[in-house]
Design an enzyme around this catalytic site. Structure first.
Site, PDB file in Angstrom:
ATOM      1  N   LYS A 249       0.028  -9.440  -2.618  1.00  0.00           N
ATOM      2  CA  LYS A 249      -0.416  -8.201  -3.605  1.00  0.00           C
ATOM      3  C   LYS A 249       1.125  -7.578  -3.847  1.00  0.00           C
ATOM      4  O   LYS A 249       1.368  -7.157  -2.906  1.00  0.00           O
ATOM      5  CB  LYS A 249      -1.765  -7.595  -3.164  1.00  0.00           C
ATOM      6  CG  LYS A 249      -1.282  -6.216  -4.174  1.00  0.00           C
ATOM      7  CD  LYS A 249      -2.808  -6.104  -3.391  1.00  0.00           C
ATOM      8  CE  LYS A 249      -3.472  -4.999  -5.059  1.00  0.00           C
ATOM      9  NZ  LYS A 249      -5.645  -4.574  -4.949  1.00  0.00           N
TER      10      LYS A 249
ATOM     11  N   CYS B 264       1.215  -1.284   0.423  1.00  0.00           N
ATOM     12  CA  CYS B 264      -0.006   0.052   0.221  1.00  0.00           C
ATOM     13  C   CYS B 264       0.681   1.067   0.044  1.00  0.00           C
ATOM     14  O   CYS B 264       1.402   1.208   0.644  1.00  0.00           O
ATOM     15  CB  CYS B 264      -1.069  -0.515   1.185  1.00  0.00           C
ATOM     16  SG  CYS B 264      -2.117   1.531   1.517  1.00  0.00           S
TER      17      CYS B 264
END
Lengths: 253, 304
Positions: B166, B131
């Site tokens: 991710k 993120c």
């Protein structure tokens, strides 16, 4: 919550009212049948990836199967929208958000609109029955005034070219309106205007609902982009899903 | 001709390759009233962290050319509340649920995974090591090969479920990260997370986002995402869930050709919440027209 739908809607008319404000009417029979005053729709102004996101607009009015938007040209999206002609199709997502509460016990409705903040009130006014209504509206100057669909209007302009010189809040405060527990205020406009109104209503203990605007991507509570601070706790509320209409004492601006 | 759209990601079987990306479907309930989630490959919850996160101050999003920047800051209800109120709702949705986990330490990743592992409704974990919008954790891990390896191996010990890492595009060697994930027992990678970007107001000279920078998503990043997926698929044998700017079924086919086994759609859900349905219909037609019986045959069929 109402189920959201996308309606591909044919433009009935898209008329220029002032230098920057337009009135758009589109055929959206399903949304027209469901939408409530104070709710909004998210409109795609192009078929391409530019501009990418939809543009949120308050519902201004409903005329049978037509939904009406009053919008101001402020950027790329609204510039494109202003070029749209009768017969073209817009993808409209709605109905979104929570509208005004106008079933509660009040005798006088006070409408306060700053600039394009007048947009949600024609539909609200149409739905308020058997009550006294007064509208206080303010614009930058005489040429920008739009009182489409409003009733019993009092005017203010920043430059004094029409009505009181000042804001719609100055105007509202200057009028000797009888404010009491049977008065309900409905307001929409820029955040600084709403902020000063919220402070005033807190001081005077008035019943008031405000409709906010915010940058948002989705309009239905997913992107978390349109937050506003809650007054009750440290959390955020979403303008799109918890609002756009809030009780004045729910939020901090 | 009956088309088989199903694909496998590790132990996870999807009825079609369309997965709704983290942060674009809330906790499922937000979209369940207008989408039949059983018709969609899987959904990925917004990132769950050990403690609740309020997220960043507004303004959190801004539109850019064919894209958008977001700096939500992993706003979420936190692990306890997720277990208490969100899982019971997810259990009723008849959906393949992948839980996205964000953390600021390896221990936190493990603690969250362990706590969620017992819930049968959660079929897989997507680990957010990338993120761009939070100071601690997030991208710091995503740019550190050793940390990504360690996170993967420790989570592997904590769960037998499918683990998807991710990956960040904000580094120069994404294939190296995919390699480490595979070595340490990860089942798949998602590529790519958002690209760091910013936008300024030319009159006030201030950043539009309160966080200054945000993650760029939408069609603007699709070419970058495709290149990253291709880079991974040419050098590492690991299932890839491709994402980045997918707007329609053609984009999905393109991602599968360069090596994706499945895809995620994200930003498009904001614009067209029914995009998944339209994409699935488009894929069926494409397969029919091109005599593809199993869509999984498409993966990695690039001709270079």
């Amino acid at each position: 919550m109402n189920k959201i739908i996308i309606e591909n809607s044919i433009i009935e008319s898209n008329d220029k009212l002032t230098e920057s404000i337009y009135l758009l009417k589109v055929h959206s029979p399903i949304i027209a049948s469901k939408i409530k005053p104070g709710q909004f729709c998210n409109v795609k102004v192009s078929d391409t990836d530019y501009p990418l996101l939809r543009r949120p607009f308050s519902i201004c009015d409903v005329e049978n199967h037509l939904i009406v938007f009053l919008y101001q040209v402020v950027g790329v999206g609204t510039e494109i929208l202003a070029q749209k002609m009768e017969g073209e199709v817009l993808s409209i997502l709605g109905p979104l958000g929570n509208g005004f509460n106008f079933d509660d016990d009040f005798e006088t409705a006070i409408i306060i609109g700053g600039g394009i903040g007048v947009a949600p009130f024609p539909f609200l006014i149409r739905n308020i029955t058997n009550k006294k209504i007064v509208s206080y509206i303010g614009f930058r100057n005489k040429n920008e005034i739009v009182d489409y669909g409003l009733t019993n209007c009092k005017y203010a302009t920043d430059d004094g070219s029409f009505g009181l010189k000042g804001t719609c809040i100055d105007l509202f405060k200057s009028e000797n309106t009888i404010l009491n527990s049977k008065t309900k205020i409905f307001a929409c406009g820029p955040n600084p205007m709403l902020k000063s109104l919220i402070e005033y209503c807190s001081d005077k203990n008035l019943n008031c609902e405000v409709s906010l605007e915010s940058a948002m991507a989705c309009g239905f509570g997913i992107c978390q982009g349109c937050v506003v601070e809650s007054k009750e706790d440290d959390e955020y509320k979403l303008v799109c899903k918890d609002g756009p209409v809030f009780k004045f004492n729910e939020i901090k601006l | 001709m009956e088309i088989d759209l199903s694909v496998n990601i590790g132990k996870l079987k999807l009825c079609n390759p369309i997965v709704l990306a983290s942060g674009t479907v809330g906790y499922g309930e937000e979209v369940a009233n207008f989408l039949d989630l059983s018709k969609i490959g899987a959904i990925i919850t917004k990132s769950i962290s050990l403690k609740p996160r309020r997220g960043n101050s507004p303004q959190r999003i801004v539109e850019t050319s064919s894209g958008m920047l977001n700096a939500i800051g992993l706003a979420n209800v936190g692990l306890d509340e997720f277990v208490k109120t969100k899982i019971p709702i997810l259990e009723k949705l008849n959906s393949n649920v992948i839980c996205n986990i964000a953390a600021s330490s390896i221990e936190e990743y493990v603690e969250c995974t362990k706590a969620l592992n017992e819930f049968e409704i959660i079929k897989a974990f997507e680990i957010n090591v990338s993120c761009p919008n939070v100071k601690e954790g997030g991208l710091i891990f995503g740019n550190d090969l050793t940390a990504v390896g360690k996170i993967t191996s420790e989570i592997r010990v904590a769960t037998n479920k499918t683990i998807i890492i991710k990956l960040s595009p904000n580094n120069s060697n994404i294939a190296e990260f995919a390699k480490v994930v595979k070595q340490e027992g990860g089942d798949a990678v998602s590529a790519i997370n958002t690209l760091i970007g910013t936008a300024f107001d030319i009159y006030t000279k201030k950043p539009i986002l309160k966080n200054i920078t945000g993650g760029l998503s939408g069609p603007a990043i699709k070419p970058v995402a495709l290149a990253k997926v291709l880079e991974i698929s040419r050098s590492v044998d690991i299932p890839i869930i491709g994402l980045g700017g997918i707007m329609n079924w053609k984009d999905v086919v393109e991602f599968m050709i360069v090596g994706a086994s499945a895809v995620q759609i994200g930003t498009v859900n904001f614009i067209n919440p029914f995009a998944a349905y339209e994409i699935i219909d488009g894929l069926i037609k494409y397969c029919k027209n091109n005599s593809i019986i199993n869509i999984s045959q498409l993966t990695g069929t690039y001709q270079i």
